[in-house]
Design a protein around this motif. Structure first.
Motif, PDB file in Angstrom:
ATOM      1  N   GLU A 162       0.827  -1.219   0.000  1.00 52.80           N
ATOM      2  CA  GLU A 162       0.000   0.000   0.000  1.00 52.80           C
ATOM      3  C   GLU A 162       0.856   1.262   0.000  1.00 52.80           C
ATOM      4  O   GLU A 162       0.530   2.235  -0.686  1.00 52.80           O
ATOM      5  CB  GLU A 162      -0.961   0.010   1.190  1.00 52.80           C
ATOM      6  CG  GLU A 162      -2.070  -1.005   1.106  1.00 52.80           C
ATOM      7  CD  GLU A 162      -3.031  -0.775  -0.055  1.00 52.80           C
ATOM      8  OE1 GLU A 162      -3.223   0.386  -0.475  1.00 52.80           O
ATOM      9  OE2 GLU A 162      -3.583  -1.765  -0.552  1.00 52.80           O
ATOM     10  N   SER A 163       1.966   1.249   0.749  1.00 52.76           N
ATOM     11  CA  SER A 163       2.819   2.444   0.773  1.00 52.76           C
ATOM     12  C   SER A 163       3.478   2.668  -0.586  1.00 52.76           C
ATOM     13  O   SER A 163       3.612   3.812  -1.037  1.00 52.76           O
ATOM     14  CB  SER A 163       3.849   2.366   1.900  1.00 52.76           C
ATOM     15  OG  SER A 163       4.729   1.292   1.717  1.00 52.76           O
ATOM     16  N   LEU A 164       3.854   1.578  -1.254  1.00 52.83           N
ATOM     17  CA  LEU A 164       4.415   1.708  -2.607  1.00 52.83           C
ATOM     18  C   LEU A 164       3.368   2.230  -3.583  1.00 52.83           C
ATOM     19  O   LEU A 164       3.675   3.063  -4.451  1.00 52.83           O
ATOM     20  CB  LEU A 164       4.976   0.372  -3.087  1.00 52.83           C
ATOM     21  CG  LEU A 164       6.282  -0.074  -2.426  1.00 52.83           C
ATOM     22  CD1 LEU A 164       6.580  -1.531  -2.768  1.00 52.83           C
ATOM     23  CD2 LEU A 164       7.433   0.834  -2.821  1.00 52.83           C
ATOM     24  N   GLU A 165       2.131   1.752  -3.458  1.00 53.56           N
ATOM     25  CA  GLU A 165       1.071   2.233  -4.341  1.00 53.56           C
ATOM     26  C   GLU A 165       0.799   3.722  -4.118  1.00 53.56           C
ATOM     27  O   GLU A 165       0.573   4.464  -5.085  1.00 53.56           O
ATOM     28  CB  GLU A 165      -0.207   1.412  -4.134  1.00 53.56           C
ATOM     29  CG  GLU A 165      -0.088   0.009  -4.668  1.00 53.56           C
ATOM     30  CD  GLU A 165      -1.258  -0.899  -4.327  1.00 53.56           C
ATOM     31  OE1 GLU A 165      -1.261  -2.026  -4.841  1.00 53.56           O
ATOM     32  OE2 GLU A 165      -2.155  -0.494  -3.561  1.00 53.56           O
ATOM     33  N   LEU A 166       0.854   4.165  -2.863  1.00 50.89           N
ATOM     34  CA  LEU A 166       0.679   5.597  -2.585  1.00 50.89           C
ATOM     35  C   LEU A 166       1.822   6.394  -3.203  1.00 50.89           C
ATOM     36  O   LEU A 166       1.595   7.402  -3.889  1.00 50.89           O
ATOM     37  CB  LEU A 166       0.585   5.856  -1.086  1.00 50.89           C
ATOM     38  CG  LEU A 166       0.550   7.333  -0.667  1.00 50.89           C
ATOM     39  CD1 LEU A 166      -0.642   8.067  -1.292  1.00 50.89           C
ATOM     40  CD2 LEU A 166       0.536   7.440   0.855  1.00 50.89           C
ATOM     41  N   ALA A 167       3.058   5.956  -2.968  1.00 45.05           N
ATOM     42  CA  ALA A 167       4.206   6.667  -3.533  1.00 45.05           C
ATOM     43  C   ALA A 167       4.135   6.695  -5.058  1.00 45.05           C
ATOM     44  O   ALA A 167       4.384   7.736  -5.684  1.00 45.05           O
ATOM     45  CB  ALA A 167       5.514   6.010  -3.058  1.00 45.05           C
ATOM     46  N   GLN A 168       3.755   5.577  -5.667  1.00 41.26           N
ATOM     47  CA  GLN A 168       3.608   5.513  -7.118  1.00 41.26           C
ATOM     48  C   GLN A 168       2.555   6.507  -7.596  1.00 41.26           C
ATOM     49  O   GLN A 168       2.762   7.226  -8.578  1.00 41.26           O
ATOM     50  CB  GLN A 168       3.217   4.088  -7.534  1.00 41.26           C
ATOM     51  CG  GLN A 168       3.009   3.904  -9.029  1.00 41.26           C
ATOM     52  CD  GLN A 168       2.461   2.523  -9.349  1.00 41.26           C
ATOM     53  OE1 GLN A 168       1.579   2.022  -8.660  1.00 41.26           O
ATOM     54  NE2 GLN A 168       3.003   1.920 -10.395  1.00 41.26           N
ATOM     55  N   SER A 169       1.420   6.585  -6.899  1.00 39.80           N
ATOM     56  CA  SER A 169       0.351   7.495  -7.305  1.00 39.80           C
ATOM     57  C   SER A 169       0.758   8.964  -7.162  1.00 39.80           C
ATOM     58  O   SER A 169       0.183   9.832  -7.816  1.00 39.80           O
ATOM     59  CB  SER A 169      -0.926   7.224  -6.506  1.00 39.80           C
ATOM     60  OG  SER A 169      -0.832   7.717  -5.178  1.00 39.80           O
ATOM     61  N   CYS A 222       6.351   8.698  -7.609  1.00 41.05           N
ATOM     62  CA  CYS A 222       7.595   7.965  -7.371  1.00 41.05           C
ATOM     63  C   CYS A 222       7.766   6.894  -8.441  1.00 41.05           C
ATOM     64  O   CYS A 222       6.813   6.211  -8.806  1.00 41.05           O
ATOM     65  CB  CYS A 222       7.555   7.324  -5.982  1.00 41.05           C
ATOM     66  SG  CYS A 222       9.071   6.477  -5.493  1.00 41.05           S
ATOM     67  N   THR A 223       8.991   6.736  -8.935  1.00 40.64           N
ATOM     68  CA  THR A 223       9.261   5.727  -9.966  1.00 40.64           C
ATOM     69  C   THR A 223       9.755   4.435  -9.320  1.00 40.64           C
ATOM     70  O   THR A 223      10.221   4.421  -8.175  1.00 40.64           O
ATOM     71  CB  THR A 223      10.331   6.221 -10.948  1.00 40.64           C
ATOM     72  OG1 THR A 223      11.591   6.326 -10.246  1.00 40.64           O
ATOM     73  CG2 THR A 223       9.953   7.560 -11.577  1.00 40.64           C
ATOM     74  N   ALA A 224       9.707   3.345 -10.095  1.00 38.74           N
ATOM     75  CA  ALA A 224      10.237   2.067  -9.629  1.00 38.74           C
ATOM     76  C   ALA A 224      11.730   2.188  -9.333  1.00 38.74           C
ATOM     77  O   ALA A 224      12.227   1.626  -8.350  1.00 38.74           O
ATOM     78  CB  ALA A 224       9.973   0.974 -10.663  1.00 38.74           C
ATOM     79  N   LEU A 240       3.633  10.323   6.595  1.00 41.71           N
ATOM     80  CA  LEU A 240       2.365  10.245   5.865  1.00 41.71           C
ATOM     81  C   LEU A 240       1.633  11.579   5.948  1.00 41.71           C
ATOM     82  O   LEU A 240       1.124  12.079   4.939  1.00 41.71           O
ATOM     83  CB  LEU A 240       1.483   9.120   6.394  1.00 41.71           C
ATOM     84  CG  LEU A 240       0.085   9.029   5.760  1.00 41.71           C
ATOM     85  CD1 LEU A 240       0.177   8.808   4.250  1.00 41.71           C
ATOM     86  CD2 LEU A 240      -0.724   7.939   6.441  1.00 41.71           C
ATOM     87  N   ALA A 241       1.599  12.174   7.132  1.00 43.53           N
ATOM     88  CA  ALA A 241       0.956  13.483   7.276  1.00 43.53           C
ATOM     89  C   ALA A 241       1.654  14.519   6.397  1.00 43.53           C
ATOM     90  O   ALA A 241       0.993  15.319   5.719  1.00 43.53           O
ATOM     91  CB  ALA A 241       0.975  13.922   8.744  1.00 43.53           C
ATOM     92  N   ALA A 242       2.981  14.503   6.376  1.00 48.58           N
ATOM     93  CA  ALA A 242       3.733  15.465   5.567  1.00 48.58           C
ATOM     94  C   ALA A 242       3.487  15.246   4.076  1.00 48.58           C
ATOM     95  O   ALA A 242       3.314  16.212   3.314  1.00 48.58           O
ATOM     96  CB  ALA A 242       5.230  15.369   5.883  1.00 48.58           C
ATOM     97  N   LEU A 243       3.461  13.978   3.634  1.00 47.89           N
ATOM     98  CA  LEU A 243       3.179  13.678   2.231  1.00 47.89           C
ATOM     99  C   LEU A 243       1.782  14.183   1.859  1.00 47.89           C
ATOM    100  O   LEU A 243       1.595  14.808   0.809  1.00 47.89           O
ATOM    101  CB  LEU A 243       3.278  12.168   1.988  1.00 47.89           C
ATOM    102  CG  LEU A 243       2.974  11.698   0.567  1.00 47.89           C
ATOM    103  CD1 LEU A 243       3.907  10.584   0.159  1.00 47.89           C
ATOM    104  CD2 LEU A 243       1.541  11.251   0.430  1.00 47.89           C
ATOM    105  N   CYS A 244       0.813  13.916   2.709  1.00 50.00           N
ATOM    106  CA  CYS A 244      -0.558  14.360   2.437  1.00 50.00           C
ATOM    107  C   CYS A 244      -0.641  15.883   2.378  1.00 50.00           C
ATOM    108  O   CYS A 244      -1.333  16.433   1.509  1.00 50.00           O
ATOM    109  CB  CYS A 244      -1.516  13.777   3.473  1.00 50.00           C
ATOM    110  SG  CYS A 244      -1.774  11.990   3.286  1.00 50.00           S
TER     111      CYS A 244
END
Length: 116
Positions: free
Chosen positions: A34-41, A44-46, A75-79
């Motif tokens: 899930e964290s990778l999917e969030l970063a990807q969205s 973030c690249t592979a 997570l709060a900072a990313l959001c």
């Protein structure tokens, strides 16, 4: 009112049962996914993700409580950086997944079984 974490537990038990809900390896893998999917969205690249995996696993493991706190803060900072209300997103997701238990079980059954 119960905390968000406390309100997730009944869903986990209803969806997966006690054994899978408490399986720490399974929870590690689903969190990482899930964290990778969030970063990807968020762009973030592979290649970036692979570099970060090498960086993180090239160091000693941290302490669980401190790392959990770090996840919450980052997570709060990313959001904030992406204009996302993390609390609203969490509530929306929890409401939605109660309605999709069968589909989530089916998706879970098709996930790769990762071995250590």
């Amino acid at each position: 009112m119960e905390s968000f974490q406390q309100r997730v537990q009944p869903w986990m038990l209803a969806c997966f049962g006690a054994e899978i809900a408490a399986d720490s390896t399974e929870r590690n893998h689903r969190f990482l996914e899930e964290s990778l999917e969030l970063a990807q969205s968020c762009g973030c690249t592979a290649q970036e993700a692979h570099q970060l995996v090498d960086y993180v696993f090239g160091r000693a493991a941290g302490e669980k409580r401190q790392e959990a706190g770090g996840v919450m803060v980052t997570l709060a900072a990313l959001c904030l950086a992406h204009g996302i209300d993390m609390h609203a997103c969490g509530e929306e997701e929890l409401d939605m997944i109660w309605e999709r238990i069968d589909a989530i079980r089916a998706k879970h059954a098709g996930k790769p079984k990762i071995r250590a």
